[in-house]
Scaffold this motif. Structure first.
Motif, PDB file in Angstrom:
ATOM      1  N   ARG A 269       0.804  -1.221   0.000  1.00 58.56           N
ATOM      2  CA  ARG A 269       0.000   0.000   0.000  1.00 58.56           C
ATOM      3  C   ARG A 269       0.836   1.271   0.000  1.00 58.56           C
ATOM      4  N   THR A 270       1.979   1.247   0.669  1.00 62.21           N
ATOM      5  CA  THR A 270       2.826   2.448   0.666  1.00 62.21           C
ATOM      6  C   THR A 270       3.357   2.720  -0.734  1.00 62.21           C
ATOM      7  N   ILE A 271       3.849   1.674  -1.397  1.00 60.34           N
ATOM      8  CA  ILE A 271       4.343   1.831  -2.767  1.00 60.34           C
ATOM      9  C   ILE A 271       3.216   2.312  -3.674  1.00 60.34           C
ATOM     10  N   HIS A 272       2.027   1.739  -3.499  1.00 56.69           N
ATOM     11  CA  HIS A 272       0.862   2.094  -4.306  1.00 56.69           C
ATOM     12  C   HIS A 272       0.541   3.581  -4.178  1.00 56.69           C
ATOM     13  N   SER A 273       0.471   4.067  -2.947  1.00 59.16           N
ATOM     14  CA  SER A 273       0.112   5.475  -2.735  1.00 59.16           C
ATOM     15  C   SER A 273       1.217   6.408  -3.223  1.00 59.16           C
ATOM     16  N   ARG A 274       2.462   6.011  -3.021  1.00 58.00           N
ATOM     17  CA  ARG A 274       3.571   6.864  -3.471  1.00 58.00           C
ATOM     18  C   ARG A 274       3.661   6.918  -4.995  1.00 58.00           C
ATOM     19  N   MET A 275       3.364   5.798  -5.664  1.00 60.45           N
ATOM     20  CA  MET A 275       3.410   5.806  -7.120  1.00 60.45           C
ATOM     21  C   MET A 275       2.297   6.678  -7.690  1.00 60.45           C
ATOM     22  N   ARG A 276       1.124   6.614  -7.088  1.00 57.81           N
ATOM     23  CA  ARG A 276       0.045   7.486  -7.540  1.00 57.81           C
ATOM     24  C   ARG A 276       0.424   8.954  -7.337  1.00 57.81           C
ATOM     25  N   GLU A 277       1.068   9.248  -6.224  1.00 57.74           N
ATOM     26  CA  GLU A 277       1.539  10.610  -5.960  1.00 57.74           C
ATOM     27  C   GLU A 277       2.585  11.020  -6.995  1.00 57.74           C
ATOM     28  N   TYR A 278       3.469  10.087  -7.325  1.00 57.14           N
ATOM     29  CA  TYR A 278       4.518  10.360  -8.307  1.00 57.14           C
ATOM     30  C   TYR A 278       3.918  10.674  -9.674  1.00 57.14           C
ATOM     31  N   LEU A 279       2.970   9.863 -10.113  1.00 57.69           N
ATOM     32  CA  LEU A 279       2.358  10.081 -11.423  1.00 57.69           C
ATOM     33  C   LEU A 279       1.601  11.404 -11.464  1.00 57.69           C
ATOM     34  N   TYR A 280       0.928  11.734 -10.389  1.00 53.64           N
ATOM     35  CA  TYR A 280       0.223  13.019 -10.319  1.00 53.64           C
ATOM     36  C   TYR A 280       1.219  14.167 -10.450  1.00 53.64           C
ATOM     37  N   GLU A 281       2.344  14.055  -9.742  1.00 50.03           N
ATOM     38  CA  GLU A 281       3.341  15.121  -9.778  1.00 50.03           C
ATOM     39  C   GLU A 281       3.961  15.246 -11.175  1.00 50.03           C
ATOM     40  N   LEU A 282       4.230  14.111 -11.825  1.00 48.39           N
ATOM     41  CA  LEU A 282       4.771  14.155 -13.179  1.00 48.39           C
ATOM     42  C   LEU A 282       3.848  14.906 -14.129  1.00 48.39           C
ATOM     43  N   LYS A 283       2.538  14.684 -13.972  1.00 49.65           N
ATOM     44  CA  LYS A 283       1.575  15.308 -14.876  1.00 49.65           C
ATOM     45  C   LYS A 283       1.279  16.766 -14.528  1.00 49.65           C
ATOM     46  N   HIS A 284       1.529  17.164 -13.277  1.00 49.70           N
ATOM     47  CA  HIS A 284       1.146  18.501 -12.835  1.00 49.70           C
ATOM     48  C   HIS A 284       2.324  19.419 -12.548  1.00 49.70           C
ATOM     49  N   ASN A 285       3.548  18.896 -12.587  1.00 50.66           N
ATOM     50  CA  ASN A 285       4.718  19.729 -12.331  1.00 50.66           C
ATOM     51  C   ASN A 285       4.946  20.664 -13.519  1.00 50.66           C
ATOM     52  N   GLU A 286       5.063  21.953 -13.244  1.00 46.47           N
ATOM     53  CA  GLU A 286       5.198  22.947 -14.313  1.00 46.47           C
ATOM     54  C   GLU A 286       6.509  22.830 -15.076  1.00 46.47           C
ATOM     55  N   ASN A 287       7.466  22.101 -14.519  1.00 41.84           N
ATOM     56  CA  ASN A 287       8.754  21.925 -15.180  1.00 41.84           C
ATOM     57  C   ASN A 287       8.768  20.763 -16.163  1.00 41.84           C
ATOM     58  N   LEU A 288       7.695  19.958 -16.181  1.00 42.74           N
ATOM     59  CA  LEU A 288       7.686  18.734 -16.967  1.00 42.74           C
ATOM     60  C   LEU A 288       6.469  18.647 -17.880  1.00 42.74           C
ATOM     61  N   LEU A 289       6.671  18.037 -19.026  1.00 36.52           N
ATOM     62  CA  LEU A 289       5.578  17.620 -19.904  1.00 36.52           C
ATOM     63  C   LEU A 289       5.669  16.104 -19.978  1.00 36.52           C
ATOM     64  N   THR A 290       4.598  15.417 -19.537  1.00 33.52           N
ATOM     65  CA  THR A 290       4.674  13.962 -19.322  1.00 33.52           C
ATOM     66  C   THR A 290       3.600  13.201 -20.079  1.00 33.52           C
ATOM     67  N   SER A 291       4.001  12.066 -20.630  1.00 39.30           N
ATOM     68  CA  SER A 291       3.068  11.098 -21.208  1.00 39.30           C
ATOM     69  C   SER A 291       3.257   9.771 -20.483  1.00 39.30           C
ATOM     70  N   ILE A 292       2.154   9.170 -20.062  1.00 38.61           N
ATOM     71  CA  ILE A 292       2.194   7.864 -19.389  1.00 38.61           C
ATOM     72  C   ILE A 292       1.752   6.813 -20.404  1.00 38.61           C
ATOM     73  N   VAL A 293       2.621   5.847 -20.645  1.00 34.09           N
ATOM     74  CA  VAL A 293       2.405   4.883 -21.720  1.00 34.09           C
ATOM     75  C   VAL A 293       2.176   3.486 -21.124  1.00 34.09           C
ATOM     76  N   PRO A 294       1.043   2.834 -21.440  1.00 33.17           N
ATOM     77  CA  PRO A 294       0.787   1.482 -20.911  1.00 33.17           C
ATOM     78  C   PRO A 294       1.560   0.425 -21.684  1.00 33.17           C
TER      79      PRO A 294
ATOM     80  N   ASP B 183       5.425  -2.656 -18.001  1.00 36.67           N
ATOM     81  CA  ASP B 183       4.770  -2.436 -16.712  1.00 36.67           C
ATOM     82  C   ASP B 183       4.464  -0.954 -16.511  1.00 36.67           C
ATOM     83  N   GLY B 184       4.382  -0.229 -17.611  1.00 39.86           N
ATOM     84  CA  GLY B 184       4.067   1.190 -17.560  1.00 39.86           C
ATOM     85  C   GLY B 184       5.312   2.042 -17.610  1.00 39.86           C
ATOM     86  N   LEU B 185       5.348   2.974 -18.551  1.00 41.57           N
ATOM     87  CA  LEU B 185       6.446   3.921 -18.689  1.00 41.57           C
ATOM     88  C   LEU B 185       5.893   5.335 -18.599  1.00 41.57           C
TER      89      LEU B 185
END
Length: 218
Positions: A177-202, A205-207
């Motif tokens: 559960r800790t890894i799960h919650s941290r990964m969701r936080e990480y993906l949110y930050e990748l998509k919302h960080n003003e310094n980054l433009l991110t694409s999540i590719v299935p 195991d996900g890139l």
């Protein structure tokens, strides 16, 4: 699995073999149950390297050195890779694999905790490959952004956790559960960080592919 297994098997059937040494190291790693990047991820990474043409590469998570050797083989000639690993049992294997490939001068392995190593690195990198402890990605991110050249690429592997990332935390095994919650936080930050433009590719195991915004230094 996030992609139909039959489709993955078909895609694998189309792959051409790599160098004999890379194929050997891959089979040795699989036999020893060492997690390495999946075949379809390898293929995708090769194409990215040919497009991006990074000369300075940073890898967070060496394992036995397979992905570092793969990137070295497909990045432009003269590239330099810095890779970080703290698992003591794998470090000598990685060093030996770099020696077998004759790449000791081109690939530098730094031993130690990734976050502490990242904090002490200077300069910038054209590409950063994130493939270490998944629950730590969110902690590595600020340093990765700092170290990434404007216009550079951050590639984060295993971000969809075989599909578990979309499940409720209560549907995930308690130990994950800790890894799960941290990964969701990480993906949110990748998509919302003003310094980054991110694409999540299935893929695999996900890139997650993140480009650092800003003009590239000359």
């Amino acid at each position: 699995m996030i992609v139909d297994e039959r489709m993955v098997t078909y895609i694998h059937s189309l792959e051409m073999p790599d160098s004999k040494l890379l194929e050997t190291i891959e089979q040795e790693a699989l036999a020893d149950h060492v997690p390495i990047i999946r075949k379809e991820t390898q293929s995708f990474l090769k194409v990215l390297l040919q497009i991006q043409k990074p000369m300075r590469i940073l890898e967070v998570g060496t394992a036995v050195g397979f992905s570092a050797l793969l990137m070295n083989a497909y990045a432009p000639e003269g590239n330099r890779i810095t890779t970080i690993e703290k698992y003591e049992k794998r470090i000598p294997i990685a060093r030996e694999n770099f020696r077998r490939a004759g790449k000791e001068e081109e690939i530098t392995l730094i031993e130690g905790d990734a976050l502490e190593v990242l904090k002490n690195l200077g300069g910038t990198y054209d590409l950063i490959f994130m493939d270490a402890a998944k629950g730590q990605y969110i902690h590595y991110l600020p340093e990765a952004i700092r170290l990434l050249e404007p216009g550079g690429l951050l590639v984060s592997d295993n971000v969809l956790q075989d599909g578990d990332v979309i499940e409720s935390r209560f549907a995930v095994e308690r130990r994950n559960r800790t890894i799960h919650s941290r990964m969701r936080e990480y993906l949110y930050e990748l998509k919302h960080n003003e310094n980054l433009l991110t694409s999540i590719v299935p893929l695999g195991d996900g890139l997650a592919l993140s480009v650092k915004q800003g003009e590239k230094n000359v």
